[in-house]
Design a protein around this motif. Sequence first.
Motif, mmCIF file in Angstrom:
data_model
loop_
_atom_site.group_PDB
_atom_site.id
_atom_site.type_symbol
_atom_site.label_atom_id
_atom_site.label_comp_id
_atom_site.label_asym_id
_atom_site.label_seq_id
_atom_site.Cartn_x
_atom_site.Cartn_y
_atom_site.Cartn_z
ATOM 1 N N LYS A 98 13.519 116.618 59.514
ATOM 2 C CA LYS A 98 12.594 115.692 59.707
ATOM 3 C C LYS A 98 12.017 115.138 58.518
ATOM 4 C CE LYS A 98 8.912 114.644 62.921
ATOM 5 N NZ LYS A 98 7.907 114.807 63.699
ATOM 6 N N THR A 99 11.674 116.095 57.857
ATOM 7 C CA THR A 99 11.021 115.585 56.357
ATOM 8 C C THR A 99 12.031 114.963 55.469
ATOM 9 O OG1 THR A 99 9.878 117.778 56.322
ATOM 10 C CG2 THR A 99 10.059 116.526 54.206
ATOM 11 N N LEU A 100 13.454 115.056 55.569
ATOM 12 C CA LEU A 100 14.382 114.446 55.190
ATOM 13 C C LEU A 100 14.617 113.035 55.685
ATOM 14 C CD1 LEU A 100 16.628 114.235 52.846
ATOM 15 C CD2 LEU A 100 18.266 115.144 54.703
ATOM 16 N N LEU A 101 14.451 112.902 56.886
ATOM 17 C CA LEU A 101 14.834 111.748 57.451
ATOM 18 C C LEU A 101 13.377 110.832 57.378
ATOM 19 C CD1 LEU A 101 15.776 109.603 59.682
ATOM 20 C CD2 LEU A 101 14.452 110.942 61.448
ATOM 21 N N MET A 102 12.248 111.475 57.196
ATOM 22 C CA MET A 102 10.962 110.381 56.493
ATOM 23 C C MET A 102 11.358 109.959 55.132
ATOM 24 S SD MET A 102 7.813 112.788 58.130
ATOM 25 C CE MET A 102 6.620 111.637 57.282
ATOM 26 N N ALA A 103 11.560 110.995 54.131
ATOM 27 C CA ALA A 103 11.862 110.458 52.875
ATOM 28 C C ALA A 103 12.907 109.304 52.896
ATOM 29 C CB ALA A 103 12.333 111.467 52.008
ATOM 30 N N CYS A 104 13.976 109.576 53.840
ATOM 31 C CA CYS A 104 15.037 108.369 53.803
ATOM 32 C C CYS A 104 14.569 107.039 54.146
ATOM 33 C CB CYS A 104 16.198 108.920 54.480
ATOM 34 S SG CYS A 104 17.125 110.382 53.668
ATOM 35 N N GLN A 105 13.648 107.183 55.090
ATOM 36 C CA GLN A 105 13.110 105.951 55.694
ATOM 37 C C GLN A 105 12.078 105.156 54.782
ATOM 38 O OE1 GLN A 105 11.032 107.356 59.166
ATOM 39 N NE2 GLN A 105 12.913 107.245 60.539
ATOM 40 N N THR A 113 22.586 113.575 54.917
ATOM 41 C CA THR A 113 22.294 114.808 55.947
ATOM 42 C C THR A 113 21.729 115.772 54.620
ATOM 43 O OG1 THR A 113 24.599 115.503 55.097
ATOM 44 C CG2 THR A 113 24.255 114.314 57.180
ATOM 45 N N ILE A 114 21.395 116.959 55.145
ATOM 46 C CA ILE A 114 20.879 117.922 54.095
ATOM 47 C C ILE A 114 22.153 118.374 53.336
ATOM 48 C CG2 ILE A 114 20.137 120.362 54.096
ATOM 49 C CD1 ILE A 114 18.125 119.593 56.442
ATOM 50 N N HIS A 115 23.124 118.563 53.829
ATOM 51 C CA HIS A 115 24.339 118.913 52.955
ATOM 52 C C HIS A 115 24.518 117.742 51.948
ATOM 53 C CE1 HIS A 115 27.349 121.916 52.248
ATOM 54 N NE2 HIS A 115 28.357 120.902 52.177
ATOM 55 N N ASP A 116 24.341 116.625 52.083
ATOM 56 C CA ASP A 116 24.383 115.494 51.080
ATOM 57 C C ASP A 116 23.571 116.091 49.923
ATOM 58 O OD1 ASP A 116 26.378 114.234 52.603
ATOM 59 O OD2 ASP A 116 24.894 112.865 53.577
ATOM 60 N N LEU A 117 22.768 116.652 50.020
ATOM 61 C CA LEU A 117 21.757 117.060 48.878
ATOM 62 C C LEU A 117 22.760 117.909 47.726
ATOM 63 C CD1 LEU A 117 18.313 117.542 50.451
ATOM 64 C CD2 LEU A 117 19.162 115.528 49.461
ATOM 65 N N ARG A 118 23.448 118.730 48.312
ATOM 66 C CA ARG A 118 24.318 119.813 47.710
ATOM 67 C C ARG A 118 25.399 118.732 46.851
ATOM 68 N NH1 ARG A 118 26.255 124.762 47.761
ATOM 69 N NH2 ARG A 118 28.494 125.192 48.169
ATOM 70 N N ARG A 119 25.910 117.905 47.762
ATOM 71 C CA ARG A 119 26.873 117.153 47.252
ATOM 72 C C ARG A 119 26.553 116.196 46.068
ATOM 73 N NH1 ARG A 119 28.296 116.020 52.830
ATOM 74 N NH2 ARG A 119 29.735 117.689 53.599
#
Length: 174
Positions: A98-105, A113-119
Motif C-alpha cells: 500500500k505504501t509503494l502504491l501511494m508513492a507510485c500514485q 511491484t515491490i520486486h521491481d525495486l530489486r530489479r
Amino acid sequence: IEAIKSLRSNYRYGTQAEALLIMLFTGQRKTRVLHMNISEINLTTKEWYVPGNEKKREVTHPFNDEAWKIIESRFPLAEKQGGFLFTWRGKPLNDCRKTLLMACQQCGVTNLTIHDLRRSLGTWMLSSGASIESVAKTLGNSVEVAQEVYAHILNSRGRQDTAAAIAAMKKGEV
C-alpha cells in the motif's frame, strides 16, 4: 525515491516507507527486509548477513551510506521490538504494497511491484558500470541468472562500451 521518502514522516506508513527504501538500496527481497533482525547486522563493518534457505542463497551485504542511515536510526526501536527493525504494533511487518502504491500514485507511475525495486537496483548498477558479477553477488543470484534477467542492459552496455572503444581507437588512445 523522493516519493517514498516523503512518506517516512507519516505515522502509519513511515516504517513501510523505510523498509521500501532498504529494499531499493540493497536489492534484497521483501521478506528478507521485513524480517531483518539486528542480530544479522555487524555494526563494525556495516554489513548485513542475510541468511539463506533451500531456495535463496545467503548473502553478506555491505550497507551503502543511504541504507546505513536508515538502519542505524531504527536500532533503538528494534532493541525494544525483539530485534526486528521493521515492525507494526510490535510484530514484524508482513507487507508494504500500500505504501509503494501511494508513492507510485504521487509520481504517476503504474504497474510497479515491490520486486521491481530489486530489479531497479540491478539495472542501475549495470547502467552505472558495475560488473554482472557484482550485481549477481549483491542480489544473491548466480551470474547465469543475473545475465538472463539483465540481458537487455548488458546488450545496450555492450553498444556503449564498443562505441567508447572505437572513439578511443580513433583518438589513438590506449
